[in-house]
Design a protein around this motif. Structure first.
Motif, PDB file in Angstrom:
ATOM      1  N   ALA A 102      -6.744   6.179  13.454  1.00 29.65           N
ATOM      2  CA  ALA A 102      -6.711   4.759  12.784  1.00 29.65           C
ATOM      3  C   ALA A 102      -5.745   4.635  11.674  1.00 29.65           C
ATOM      4  O   ALA A 102      -5.291   3.691  11.446  1.00 29.65           O
ATOM      5  CB  ALA A 102      -8.117   4.221  12.390  1.00 29.65           C
ATOM      6  N   SER A 103      -5.405   5.886  11.265  1.00 30.76           N
ATOM      7  CA  SER A 103      -4.534   5.918  10.058  1.00 30.76           C
ATOM      8  C   SER A 103      -3.306   5.971  10.230  1.00 30.76           C
ATOM      9  O   SER A 103      -2.461   5.404   9.694  1.00 30.76           O
ATOM     10  CB  SER A 103      -4.869   7.268   9.244  1.00 30.76           C
ATOM     11  N   VAL A 104      -3.127   6.274  11.727  1.00 28.83           N
ATOM     12  CA  VAL A 104      -1.687   6.099  12.231  1.00 28.83           C
ATOM     13  C   VAL A 104      -1.275   4.606  12.475  1.00 28.83           C
ATOM     14  O   VAL A 104      -0.207   3.826  12.056  1.00 28.83           O
ATOM     15  CB  VAL A 104      -1.437   6.862  13.537  1.00 28.83           C
ATOM     16  N   ILE A 105      -2.448   3.982  13.017  1.00 37.92           N
ATOM     17  CA  ILE A 105      -2.086   2.424  13.153  1.00 37.92           C
ATOM     18  C   ILE A 105      -1.820   1.925  11.920  1.00 37.92           C
ATOM     19  O   ILE A 105      -1.001   0.972  11.772  1.00 37.92           O
ATOM     20  CB  ILE A 105      -3.359   1.795  13.872  1.00 37.92           C
ATOM     21  N   ALA A 106      -2.552   2.073  10.936  1.00 40.00           N
ATOM     22  CA  ALA A 106      -2.401   1.528   9.336  1.00 40.00           C
ATOM     23  C   ALA A 106      -0.952   1.637   8.991  1.00 40.00           C
ATOM     24  O   ALA A 106      -0.584   0.478   8.094  1.00 40.00           O
ATOM     25  CB  ALA A 106      -3.544   2.065   8.422  1.00 40.00           C
ATOM     26  N   MET A 107      -0.211   2.538   9.366  1.00 41.70           N
ATOM     27  CA  MET A 107       1.276   2.761   8.803  1.00 41.70           C
ATOM     28  C   MET A 107       2.057   1.855   9.421  1.00 41.70           C
ATOM     29  O   MET A 107       3.138   1.882   8.763  1.00 41.70           O
ATOM     30  CB  MET A 107       1.377   4.306   9.276  1.00 41.70           C
ATOM     31  N   ALA A 108       1.623   1.031  10.491  1.00 41.75           N
ATOM     32  CA  ALA A 108       2.515   0.030  10.891  1.00 41.75           C
ATOM     33  C   ALA A 108       2.563  -1.190  10.223  1.00 41.75           C
ATOM     34  O   ALA A 108       3.379  -2.061  10.394  1.00 41.75           O
ATOM     35  CB  ALA A 108       2.029  -0.382  12.495  1.00 41.75           C
ATOM     36  N   GLY A 109       1.667  -1.296   8.931  1.00 39.59           N
ATOM     37  CA  GLY A 109       1.814  -2.684   8.453  1.00 39.59           C
ATOM     38  C   GLY A 109       3.063  -2.778   7.413  1.00 39.59           C
ATOM     39  O   GLY A 109       3.425  -1.729   6.814  1.00 39.59           O
ATOM     40  N   THR A 110       3.327  -3.980   7.279  1.00 39.39           N
ATOM     41  CA  THR A 110       4.670  -4.216   6.342  1.00 39.39           C
ATOM     42  C   THR A 110       4.070  -3.991   4.977  1.00 39.39           C
ATOM     43  O   THR A 110       4.562  -3.592   4.138  1.00 39.39           O
ATOM     44  CB  THR A 110       5.037  -5.789   6.396  1.00 39.39           C
ATOM     45  N   ARG A 111       2.622  -4.354   4.956  1.00 36.93           N
ATOM     46  CA  ARG A 111       1.972  -3.908   3.638  1.00 36.93           C
ATOM     47  C   ARG A 111       0.520  -3.707   3.832  1.00 36.93           C
ATOM     48  O   ARG A 111       0.048  -4.113   4.743  1.00 36.93           O
ATOM     49  CB  ARG A 111       1.933  -5.547   2.667  1.00 36.93           C
ATOM     50  N   VAL A 112       0.129  -2.362   3.091  1.00 33.69           N
ATOM     51  CA  VAL A 112      -1.148  -1.883   3.426  1.00 33.69           C
ATOM     52  C   VAL A 112      -1.883  -2.136   2.306  1.00 33.69           C
ATOM     53  O   VAL A 112      -1.323  -1.571   1.344  1.00 33.69           O
ATOM     54  CB  VAL A 112      -0.875  -0.206   3.919  1.00 33.69           C
ATOM     55  N   MET A 113      -3.067  -2.454   2.276  1.00 32.08           N
ATOM     56  CA  MET A 113      -4.062  -2.783   1.224  1.00 32.08           C
ATOM     57  C   MET A 113      -5.386  -2.024   1.585  1.00 32.08           C
ATOM     58  O   MET A 113      -5.754  -2.493   2.830  1.00 32.08           O
ATOM     59  CB  MET A 113      -4.276  -4.345   0.866  1.00 32.08           C
ATOM     60  N   MET A 114      -6.005  -1.637   0.426  1.00 32.75           N
ATOM     61  CA  MET A 114      -7.212  -0.951   0.916  1.00 32.75           C
ATOM     62  C   MET A 114      -8.308  -1.527  -0.068  1.00 32.75           C
ATOM     63  O   MET A 114      -8.107  -1.687  -1.245  1.00 32.75           O
ATOM     64  CB  MET A 114      -7.109   0.656   0.748  1.00 32.75           C
ATOM     65  N   SER A 115      -9.525  -1.514   0.464  1.00 33.37           N
ATOM     66  CA  SER A 115     -10.458  -1.623  -0.339  1.00 33.37           C
ATOM     67  C   SER A 115     -10.975  -0.810  -1.483  1.00 33.37           C
ATOM     68  O   SER A 115     -10.658   0.491  -0.981  1.00 33.37           O
ATOM     69  CB  SER A 115     -11.687  -1.910   0.530  1.00 33.37           C
ATOM     70  N   PRO A 116     -11.379  -1.061  -2.756  1.00 35.06           N
ATOM     71  CA  PRO A 116     -11.511   0.055  -3.752  1.00 35.06           C
ATOM     72  C   PRO A 116     -12.600   1.012  -3.194  1.00 35.06           C
ATOM     73  O   PRO A 116     -12.734   2.058  -3.866  1.00 35.06           O
ATOM     74  CB  PRO A 116     -12.107  -0.773  -4.922  1.00 35.06           C
ATOM     75  N   VAL A 117     -13.523   0.571  -2.136  1.00 39.98           N
ATOM     76  CA  VAL A 117     -14.387   1.536  -1.686  1.00 39.98           C
ATOM     77  C   VAL A 117     -14.197   2.030  -0.386  1.00 39.98           C
ATOM     78  O   VAL A 117     -15.128   2.711   0.193  1.00 39.98           O
ATOM     79  CB  VAL A 117     -15.864   0.772  -1.718  1.00 39.98           C
ATOM     80  N   SER A 118     -12.899   1.781   0.138  1.00 40.57           N
ATOM     81  CA  SER A 118     -12.656   2.446   1.423  1.00 40.57           C
ATOM     82  C   SER A 118     -12.014   3.711   1.365  1.00 40.57           C
ATOM     83  O   SER A 118     -11.678   4.181   0.373  1.00 40.57           O
ATOM     84  CB  SER A 118     -11.480   1.542   2.244  1.00 40.57           C
TER      85      SER A 118
END
Length: 255
Positions: A102-118
């Protein structure tokens, strides 16, 4: 085939005829929840095509919400490529966990944002093998190549050296939102919007309305229950004069 993704339009046109007019396309939201492909996409042509057809069925920017512990690295690689080739902007938001594939998929984002508790986790790929030493060596070599392909995605996003990324994967690195932003895996941390919402205004208006009704009711009850003061009768003034007083006055006149 069990779908682990779901699409949703953030704003739907009220009138279907508006779609044919110059109305901007609604922003689409993609939810990736649970295991990425419980059945591998290695020899599956149907599921990847279904995902791609749904992805390309619309246009405009998309937001991808991820909450997944990982899964099939082949499926993750294909989804990564599809999102990278998507013509619109892709905003990735991690609201729970983006681990492993799932972290690999996240790298495809033009912008990646995370919840403070994620959390975001990267590690070395794993597999199961059966056979003699030659078969085991093939599995080892294959895992080495898979790791290099995953590092390609991490490197493009973070600009970290391949050696450092390899060490982070060897150590199975878990990152909170701050650490992920620091290392370049994420761009920002999700925050509450500071803009006033219509809900708050409605709540205030409702509270004011209740207060006004209550005040009006209390005034009416007060008016009905008010006890008027009993009018006091004026005390009669003693206008009568005594006989002795009159006689005294007559004696004064005579003298």
């Amino acid at each position: 085939m069990k779908k682990f993704w779901k699409w949703k339009n953030q704003t739907e046109p009220e009138n279907p005829e508006e779609q044919s007019q110059n109305v901007p396309n609604p922003e689409r939201i993609l939810f990736l929840n649970g295991t990425i492909a419980e059945e591998s996409w290695f020899d599956d042509d149907i599921t990847p095509q279904l995902f791609k057809d749904e992805l390309m069925s619309g246009s405009g920017n998309i937001t991808v919400w991820i909450n997944s512990p990982g899964g099939d690295c082949v499926a993750a690689a294909q989804i990564y490529n599809m999102l990278m080739e998507y013509p619109g902007s892709v905003t990735v938001k991690i609201d729970g966990i983006a681990a492993s594939a799932a972290s690999v998929i996240a790298m495809a984002g033009t912008r990646v944002m995370m919840s403070p508790v994620s959390m975001l986790m990267i590690h070395n790929p794993m597999t199961m093998a059966f056979g003699n030493t030659a078969e085991m060596q093939k599995a080892i070599d294959m895992l080495g190549e898979v790791k290099e392909s995953i590092i390609n995605a991490y490197e493009l996003k973070t600009s970290l050296s391949r050696a450092k990324l390899s060490r982070l994967m060897d150590a199975e690195t878990w990152m909170n939102a701050n650490k992920a932003v620091e290392l370049g895996f994420a761009d920002a941390i999700l925050e509450r919007s500071t803009e006033p919402e219509n809900v708050s205004e409605t709540a205030d208006a409702t509270a004011f309305s209740k207060a006004a009704v209550t005040n009006s009711l209390m005034e009416k009850l007060s008016a009905r229950c008010r006890i008027s003061a009993k009018p006091t009768e004026p005390k009669p003034t003693n206008t009568e004069r005594s006989v002795a007083d009159l006689m005294e006055r007559l004696n004064l006149i005579r003298n």
